[in-house]
Design an enzyme around this catalytic site. Structure first.
Site, PDB file in Angstrom:
ATOM      1  N   GLY A  10      33.933  27.918  44.568  1.00 12.09           N
ATOM      2  CA  GLY A  10      33.627  28.975  43.593  1.00 12.09           C
ATOM      3  C   GLY A  10      32.658  28.435  42.555  1.00 12.09           C
ATOM      4  CE1 TYR A  13      28.666  34.561  33.377  1.00 16.34           C
ATOM      5  CE2 TYR A  13      29.244  35.492  35.505  1.00 16.34           C
ATOM      6  CZ  TYR A  13      28.413  35.451  34.398  1.00 16.34           C
ATOM      7  OH  TYR A  13      27.331  36.289  34.319  1.00 16.34           O
ATOM      8  CG  PHE A 162      43.270  28.196  28.275  1.00 15.10           C
ATOM      9  CD1 PHE A 162      44.058  29.343  28.249  1.00 15.10           C
ATOM     10  CD2 PHE A 162      43.823  27.030  28.783  1.00 15.10           C
ATOM     11  CE1 PHE A 162      45.371  29.319  28.701  1.00 15.10           C
ATOM     12  CE2 PHE A 162      45.138  26.994  29.241  1.00 15.10           C
ATOM     13  CZ  PHE A 162      45.918  28.136  29.198  1.00 15.10           C
ATOM     14  CB  ALA A 222      51.607  34.489  28.206  1.00 14.86           C
ATOM     15  CB  CYS A 276      39.578  37.584  32.143  1.00 15.40           C
ATOM     16  SG  CYS A 276      38.644  36.639  33.364  1.00 15.40           S
ATOM     17  CE  LYS A 339      32.268  35.953  23.838  1.00 14.63           C
ATOM     18  NZ  LYS A 339      33.260  34.874  24.011  1.00 14.63           N
TER      19      LYS A 339
HETATM   20  P1  NAD Z   1      32.982  34.653  39.469  1.00 15.83           P
HETATM   21  O1  NAD Z   1      33.034  35.926  40.206  1.00 15.83           O
HETATM   22  O2  NAD Z   1      31.885  34.410  38.476  1.00 15.83           O
HETATM   23  O3  NAD Z   1      32.909  33.444  40.520  1.00 15.83           O
HETATM   24  C1  NAD Z   1      33.722  33.328  41.635  1.00 15.83           C
HETATM   25  C2  NAD Z   1      32.886  32.754  42.783  1.00 15.83           C
HETATM   26  O4  NAD Z   1      33.755  32.464  43.885  1.00 15.83           O
HETATM   27  C3  NAD Z   1      31.817  33.710  43.329  1.00 15.83           C
HETATM   28  O5  NAD Z   1      30.550  33.089  43.220  1.00 15.83           O
HETATM   29  C4  NAD Z   1      32.228  33.956  44.787  1.00 15.83           C
HETATM   30  O6  NAD Z   1      31.117  34.081  45.653  1.00 15.83           O
HETATM   31  C5  NAD Z   1      33.028  32.711  45.093  1.00 15.83           C
HETATM   32  N1  NAD Z   1      33.993  32.856  46.194  1.00 15.83           N
HETATM   33  C6  NAD Z   1      34.919  33.820  46.380  1.00 15.83           C
HETATM   34  N2  NAD Z   1      35.649  33.566  47.477  1.00 15.83           N
HETATM   35  C7  NAD Z   1      35.164  32.411  48.018  1.00 15.83           C
HETATM   36  C8  NAD Z   1      35.529  31.634  49.142  1.00 15.83           C
HETATM   37  N3  NAD Z   1      36.560  31.975  49.920  1.00 15.83           N
HETATM   38  N4  NAD Z   1      34.805  30.520  49.400  1.00 15.83           N
HETATM   39  C9  NAD Z   1      33.781  30.151  48.607  1.00 15.83           C
HETATM   40  N5  NAD Z   1      33.409  30.840  47.514  1.00 15.83           N
HETATM   41  C10 NAD Z   1      34.101  31.963  47.216  1.00 15.83           C
HETATM   42  O7  NAD Z   1      34.405  34.480  38.775  1.00 15.83           O
HETATM   43  P2  NAD Z   1      34.734  33.667  37.426  1.00 15.83           P
HETATM   44  O8  NAD Z   1      34.394  34.481  36.239  1.00 15.83           O
HETATM   45  O9  NAD Z   1      34.195  32.282  37.560  1.00 15.83           O
HETATM   46  O10 NAD Z   1      36.324  33.633  37.498  1.00 15.83           O
HETATM   47  C11 NAD Z   1      37.004  32.834  38.425  1.00 15.83           C
HETATM   48  C12 NAD Z   1      38.470  32.788  38.057  1.00 15.83           C
HETATM   49  O11 NAD Z   1      38.622  32.157  36.771  1.00 15.83           O
HETATM   50  C13 NAD Z   1      39.145  34.155  37.928  1.00 15.83           C
HETATM   51  O12 NAD Z   1      40.458  34.043  38.381  1.00 15.83           O
HETATM   52  C14 NAD Z   1      39.132  34.408  36.426  1.00 15.83           C
HETATM   53  O13 NAD Z   1      40.197  35.249  36.033  1.00 15.83           O
HETATM   54  C15 NAD Z   1      39.327  33.020  35.870  1.00 15.83           C
HETATM   55  N6  NAD Z   1      38.775  32.797  34.520  1.00 15.83           N
HETATM   56  C16 NAD Z   1      37.543  33.293  34.199  1.00 15.83           C
HETATM   57  C17 NAD Z   1      37.009  33.031  32.949  1.00 15.83           C
HETATM   58  C18 NAD Z   1      35.660  33.563  32.542  1.00 15.83           C
HETATM   59  O14 NAD Z   1      35.299  33.393  31.379  1.00 15.83           O
HETATM   60  N7  NAD Z   1      34.890  34.178  33.415  1.00 15.83           N
HETATM   61  C19 NAD Z   1      37.714  32.225  32.046  1.00 15.83           C
HETATM   62  C20 NAD Z   1      38.952  31.727  32.422  1.00 15.83           C
HETATM   63  C21 NAD Z   1      39.472  32.013  33.671  1.00 15.83           C
HETATM   64  C1  UGA Z   2      38.723  35.395  27.058  1.00 17.87           C
HETATM   65  C2  UGA Z   2      39.603  34.368  26.339  1.00 17.87           C
HETATM   66  O1  UGA Z   2      39.160  34.263  24.976  1.00 17.87           O
HETATM   67  C3  UGA Z   2      39.516  33.008  27.028  1.00 17.87           C
HETATM   68  O2  UGA Z   2      40.416  32.092  26.405  1.00 17.87           O
HETATM   69  C4  UGA Z   2      39.892  33.173  28.502  1.00 17.87           C
HETATM   70  O3  UGA Z   2      39.767  31.935  29.166  1.00 17.87           O
HETATM   71  C5  UGA Z   2      38.972  34.204  29.142  1.00 17.87           C
HETATM   72  O4  UGA Z   2      39.092  35.460  28.428  1.00 17.87           O
HETATM   73  C6  UGA Z   2      39.324  34.502  30.574  1.00 17.87           C
HETATM   74  O5  UGA Z   2      40.421  34.266  31.002  1.00 17.87           O
HETATM   75  O6  UGA Z   2      38.397  35.008  31.194  1.00 17.87           O
HETATM   76  P1  UGA Z   2      36.139  35.964  27.084  1.00 17.87           P
HETATM   77  O7  UGA Z   2      36.595  37.222  27.727  1.00 17.87           O
HETATM   78  O8  UGA Z   2      35.067  35.186  27.730  1.00 17.87           O
HETATM   79  O9  UGA Z   2      37.378  34.969  26.922  1.00 17.87           O
HETATM   80  O10 UGA Z   2      35.643  36.262  25.604  1.00 17.87           O
HETATM   81  P2  UGA Z   2      36.396  36.603  24.225  1.00 17.87           P
HETATM   82  O11 UGA Z   2      35.744  35.857  23.146  1.00 17.87           O
HETATM   83  O12 UGA Z   2      37.862  36.447  24.334  1.00 17.87           O
HETATM   84  O13 UGA Z   2      36.040  38.137  24.028  1.00 17.87           O
HETATM   85  C7  UGA Z   2      36.573  39.130  24.881  1.00 17.87           C
HETATM   86  C8  UGA Z   2      36.233  40.508  24.339  1.00 17.87           C
HETATM   87  O14 UGA Z   2      36.960  40.759  23.143  1.00 17.87           O
HETATM   88  C9  UGA Z   2      34.750  40.699  23.974  1.00 17.87           C
HETATM   89  O15 UGA Z   2      34.334  41.975  24.382  1.00 17.87           O
HETATM   90  C10 UGA Z   2      34.745  40.576  22.460  1.00 17.87           C
HETATM   91  O16 UGA Z   2      33.684  41.247  21.854  1.00 17.87           O
HETATM   92  C11 UGA Z   2      36.092  41.202  22.116  1.00 17.87           C
HETATM   93  N1  UGA Z   2      36.624  40.795  20.798  1.00 17.87           N
HETATM   94  C12 UGA Z   2      36.918  39.496  20.565  1.00 17.87           C
HETATM   95  C13 UGA Z   2      36.866  41.760  19.820  1.00 17.87           C
HETATM   96  O17 UGA Z   2      36.615  42.965  20.045  1.00 17.87           O
HETATM   97  N2  UGA Z   2      37.373  41.367  18.611  1.00 17.87           N
HETATM   98  C14 UGA Z   2      37.684  40.067  18.342  1.00 17.87           C
HETATM   99  O18 UGA Z   2      38.162  39.776  17.214  1.00 17.87           O
HETATM  100  C15 UGA Z   2      37.444  39.108  19.344  1.00 17.87           C
END
Ligand code: NAD
Ligand code: UGA
Length: 443
Positions: A10, A13, A162, A222, A276, A339
């Site tokens: 993967g 992001y 996180f 959570a 998320c 954002k």
């Molecule tokens: P994303 O969609 O940006 O990336 C996931 C990647 O995995 C894609 O490029 C996809 O092509 C690849 N993929 C899917 N299945 C595959 C497979 N079987 N083999 C190889 N590649 C494969 O997703 P993301 O935003 O990076 O999120 C990933 C996970 O992390 C999610 O569970 C999300 O909830 C969690 N998470 C995301 C954030 C965030 O800020 N985006 C923060 C914390 C946690």
């Molecule tokens: C959030 C969490 O902050 C991360 O800890 C977590 O890892 C991530 O989700 C995830 O699991 O994907 P993210 O969604 O990237 O991160 O960004 P945030 O800064 O949390 O903002 C989320 C949304 O809430 C944005 O649309 C932002 O504008 C909004 N927001 C944030 C508000 O409306 N008010 C606030 O006070 C803060």
């Protein structure tokens, strides 16, 4: 156990930035990031200014390690074979069909990773859930891995991420905590230690928290639920402020100065977006329902419902301002990302708000500094339920272009810095992100 080779499945992001930082901080470890999407891998190997993900500081970190100890590759089999440790950082979206559709997490991609790991592994592996998953997913992964015919030991850890988008590199450099969940067996604890040793290369030991697997899996859901709950709480109060003459910013400040509450995540907005918060809360709701905890499920569901209400409310406020009809009105949408400082527009409030304005008859002029035009178009075609007349949706290259062509009002939907200092002259501004003190809450 010393880990010399890591594979991350993967390259999104999470996978891209987290592995870039580990590679940067641990030059003694080789890291290969693989993905089933060849375009993504190609972009990670391409020009630094066009990496598939925009994050402040990311290009610099990638530049330091790429093709030295950080590799982006199409060769999933090869990367699995040679690694002692494998991170699963694939997407876990909300299910769209079958049992739990619209609520539960779709674990299709996690399961397909696990099948690849089972198929290609010839030596023992530590397999890490980096993706956000429902509690007890490790059990399902284990079932799949056990289909491997060789006499191999797979140890599964939970190590949720996180980081927040827009600050991903900083969050990885100095996290509030790193959470590692492992089984209480000897092999489980050895694996926990191996992963903790990697993070200890730059993170103080007291910030590395170890728990059992289930606590770690649930702690991630959570944490997101509690962050989103604060936003919905303050947004719900913004509606009451508007009825009563209280000012939401003054309220946030007064409430947040209580040490027990704290000031973060109390900024009223047009609603939270991002890939998320909504999906993780819906997943939590689904889990509670699954375990028969209806009251708990309803409590958390309300956080998403208030978020939908806030988006609707913002659009309605603009429509009402013009007497209930936006025919002949040209409205600027400033910001499409969910954002600031990211090119990610998944679940962005802009998608829903602009649809409602368009449905009320407006011509929409959209500008975002980082979200590509094709992505904005895709978001509209994929998400809008309304019939689209292309000539009434114009995606522009600059905010000044829009301001100079006689639009009726601006809706600010992402808090990009550049929107703060524009010359809005006499143009009406509806500031959904509360950045230029012309907040819609005080209209
Ligand atoms: P994303 O969609 O940006 O990336 C996931 C990647 O995995 C894609 O490029 C996809 O092509 C690849 N993929 C899917 N299945 C595959 C497979 N079987 N083999 C190889 N590649 C494969 O997703 P993301 O935003 O990076 O999120 C990933 C996970 O992390 C999610 O569970 C999300 O909830 C969690 N998470 C995301 C954030 C965030 O800020 N985006 C923060 C914390 C946690
Ligand atoms: C959030 C969490 O902050 C991360 O800890 C977590 O890892 C991530 O989700 C995830 O699991 O994907 P993210 O969604 O990237 O991160 O960004 P945030 O800064 O949390 O903002 C989320 C949304 O809430 C944005 O649309 C932002 O504008 C909004 N927001 C944030 C508000 O409306 N008010 C606030 O006070 C803060």
């Amino acid at each position: 156990m010393e880990v010399k080779n890591i594979c991350c499945i993967g390259a999104g992001y999470v996978g891209g930035p987290t592995m870039a930082v580990i590679a940067f901080k641990c030059p003694h470890i080789n890291i290969t990031v693989v993905d089933s999407n060849p375009e993504r891998i190609k972009a990670w190997n391409g020009a630094l200014e066009n990496l598939p993900i925009y994050e402040p500081g990311l290009a610099e970190v990638v530049e330091k390690s790429r093709n030295s100890n950080l590799f982006f590759s199409y060769d999933i089999k090869g990367a699995i074979e040679k690694s002692e440790m494998i991170f699963m950082a694939v997407n876990t979206p909300t299910k769209t069909e079958g049992e739990g559709a619209g609520m539960g997490a779709d674990l299709r991609f996690i399961e397909s990773c696990a099948r690849d790991i089972a198929k290609y592994s010839k030596t023992d592996k530590i397999v890490i859930e980096k993706s956000t998953v429902p509690i007890r997913t490790a059990e399902k992964i284990k079932e799949i891995l056990d289909q491997n015919d060789n006499d191999i030991h797979f140890e599964i850890l939970s190590n949720p991420e996180f980081l927040a988008e827009g600050t991903a590199v900083d969050n990885m450099f100095t996290p509030d905590r790193v959470l590692i969940g492992g089984h209480e067996s000897e092999s489980g604890q050895k694996a926990v230690q191996a992963l903790a040793d990697i993070y200890a290369n730059w993170i103080p030991k007291e910030k590395i928290l170890t728990t059992n697997v289930w606590s770690s899996e649930l702690a991630k859901l959570a944490s997101n639920a509690m962050l989103a709950q604060r936003i919905s709480s303050i947004n719900s109060l913004s509606a009451l402020c508007e009825k009563t003459g209280a000012k939401i910013d003054e309220l946030s400040k007064a409430v947040g100065m209580d040490n027990r509450i704290g000031p973060n995540f109390l900024k009223a907005s047009v609603g939270f977006g991002g890939s998320c918060f909504q999906k993780d809360i819906l997943n939590l709701v689904y889990l509670c329902q699954f375990y028969g905890l209806e009251e708990v499920a309803e409590y958390w569901h309300q956080v998403v419902k208030i978020n939908d209400y806030q988006k609707e409310r913002f659009a309605k406020k603009i429509i009402d301002h013009y007497g209930g009809d936006l025919k002949d009105k040209r409205i600027a949408i400033f910001g499409w990302a969910f954002k600031a400082n990211t090119n990610d527009s998944r679940e962005s409030a802009a998608i829903k708000v602009s649809e409602n304005l368009y449905k009320a008859g407006a011509e929409i002029h959209i500008y975002d500094p980082k979200v590509a035009k094709e992505n904005i178009e895709q978001d509209i075609t994929k998400n809008w339920k309304t019939k689209i007349q292309k000539s009434k949706i114009i995606i522009e290259d600059s905010s000044n272009n829009i301001l100079n062509q006689g639009i009726d009002c601006v809706a600010i939907l992402t808090e990009w810095e550049e929107f703060k200092n524009l010359d809005y002259n006499q143009i009406k501004v509806f500031d959904g992100r509360n950045i230029i003190n012309k907040s819609f809450y005080s209209l």
